[in-house]
Design a protein around this motif. Structure first.
Motif, PDB file in Angstrom:
ATOM      1  N   GLY A  11     -90.861 -15.719  56.525  1.00  0.00           N
ATOM      2  CA  GLY A  11     -89.819 -15.515  57.529  1.00  0.00           C
ATOM      3  C   GLY A  11     -89.230 -16.829  57.998  1.00  0.00           C
ATOM      4  O   GLY A  11     -88.011 -16.952  58.184  1.00  0.00           O
ATOM      5  N   SER A  28     -85.428 -17.789  57.461  1.00  0.00           N
ATOM      6  CA  SER A  28     -84.617 -18.043  58.648  1.00  0.00           C
ATOM      7  C   SER A  28     -83.902 -19.383  58.551  1.00  0.00           C
ATOM      8  O   SER A  28     -82.716 -19.489  58.875  1.00  0.00           O
ATOM      9  CB  SER A  28     -85.495 -17.997  59.902  1.00  0.00           C
ATOM     10  OG  SER A  28     -84.748 -18.292  61.051  1.00  0.00           O
ATOM     11  N   VAL A  60     -90.057 -13.765  63.736  1.00  0.00           N
ATOM     12  CA  VAL A  60     -89.447 -12.436  63.892  1.00  0.00           C
ATOM     13  C   VAL A  60     -89.004 -11.904  62.539  1.00  0.00           C
ATOM     14  O   VAL A  60     -89.225 -10.730  62.215  1.00  0.00           O
ATOM     15  CB  VAL A  60     -88.264 -12.488  64.890  1.00  0.00           C
ATOM     16  CG1 VAL A  60     -87.527 -11.162  64.929  1.00  0.00           C
ATOM     17  CG2 VAL A  60     -88.751 -12.876  66.276  1.00  0.00           C
ATOM     18  N   VAL A  61     -88.409 -12.751  61.723  1.00  0.00           N
ATOM     19  CA  VAL A  61     -87.994 -12.342  60.375  1.00  0.00           C
ATOM     20  C   VAL A  61     -89.230 -11.948  59.565  1.00  0.00           C
ATOM     21  O   VAL A  61     -89.235 -10.928  58.870  1.00  0.00           O
ATOM     22  CB  VAL A  61     -87.205 -13.468  59.667  1.00  0.00           C
ATOM     23  CG1 VAL A  61     -86.899 -13.103  58.229  1.00  0.00           C
ATOM     24  CG2 VAL A  61     -85.924 -13.783  60.419  1.00  0.00           C
ATOM     25  N   ILE A  92     -90.474  -8.550  60.678  1.00  0.00           N
ATOM     26  CA  ILE A  92     -89.618  -7.485  60.135  1.00  0.00           C
ATOM     27  C   ILE A  92     -89.973  -7.229  58.671  1.00  0.00           C
ATOM     28  O   ILE A  92     -90.104  -6.076  58.248  1.00  0.00           O
ATOM     29  CB  ILE A  92     -88.126  -7.845  60.300  1.00  0.00           C
ATOM     30  CG1 ILE A  92     -87.749  -7.829  61.781  1.00  0.00           C
ATOM     31  CG2 ILE A  92     -87.237  -6.900  59.499  1.00  0.00           C
ATOM     32  CD1 ILE A  92     -86.389  -8.420  62.082  1.00  0.00           C
ATOM     33  N   VAL A 148     -93.329  -5.388  58.515  1.00  0.00           N
ATOM     34  CA  VAL A 148     -93.186  -3.968  58.862  1.00  0.00           C
ATOM     35  C   VAL A 148     -92.560  -3.197  57.703  1.00  0.00           C
ATOM     36  O   VAL A 148     -93.022  -2.101  57.351  1.00  0.00           O
ATOM     37  CB  VAL A 148     -92.361  -3.799  60.159  1.00  0.00           C
ATOM     38  CG1 VAL A 148     -91.970  -2.355  60.371  1.00  0.00           C
ATOM     39  CG2 VAL A 148     -93.149  -4.315  61.350  1.00  0.00           C
ATOM     40  N   LEU A 149     -91.512  -3.757  57.095  1.00  0.00           N
ATOM     41  CA  LEU A 149     -90.885  -3.089  55.948  1.00  0.00           C
ATOM     42  C   LEU A 149     -91.876  -2.948  54.791  1.00  0.00           C
ATOM     43  O   LEU A 149     -91.915  -1.906  54.124  1.00  0.00           O
ATOM     44  CB  LEU A 149     -89.644  -3.864  55.503  1.00  0.00           C
ATOM     45  CG  LEU A 149     -88.454  -3.824  56.459  1.00  0.00           C
ATOM     46  CD1 LEU A 149     -87.345  -4.738  55.964  1.00  0.00           C
ATOM     47  CD2 LEU A 149     -87.953  -2.406  56.636  1.00  0.00           C
TER      48      LEU A 149
END
Length: 126
Positions: free
Chosen positions: A15, A19, A30-31, A34, A37-38
């Motif tokens: 991430g 970023s 945060v990236v 995400i 989670v994906l």
């Protein structure tokens, strides 16, 4: 546990790289979250593998606030200088976020045709 932490930190690193490389307006962690989670949605085996360690981390989440508290103590002079502006910014942004959230909720309720079930009841309905 080591492999799970390696997975979590790898996603954070990926991430961070994404970023910075793509000049995204989101922080790298945060990236990475995400993407994690994906990945857990697309591959439930990954979610099952990291579940135990992540639940353990969540049980001790309060420890992650210690560095923030140390930062506040370390930058006490800055807080004395700009504390009022920071407080106003926090209060203003919180009020604005609540107002926008309520407006979006109302707009979506109108858009989807949702109504309050209590408002639909007649005087004889119990």
């Amino acid at each position: 546990m080591i492999s799970t932490l390696a997975i979590i930190l790898s996603f954070q690193l990926i991430g961070e790289i994404a970023s910075r490389a793509l000049a995204l307006p989101l922080p790298g962690p945060v990236v990475g979250l995400i993407l994690l989670v994906l990945t857990c949605i697309l591959r439930p085996s990954v979610a099952a593998h990291i579940r135990g360690t992540t639940l353990g981390l969540l049980q001790h989440l309060s420890l992650f606030f210690v560095p923030a508290g140390v930062g506040i103590v370390a930058h006490g002079d800055l807080l004395r200088e700009d504390g009022m502006a920071l407080a106003l910014a926090l209060i203003g942004s919180t009020v604005l976020a609540i107002a926008v959230g309520a407006w979006v909720f109302a707009a979506v309720a109108r858009w989807t045709g949702s109504t309050d079930p209590e408002a639909q009841k007649g005087p004889n309905d119990a």
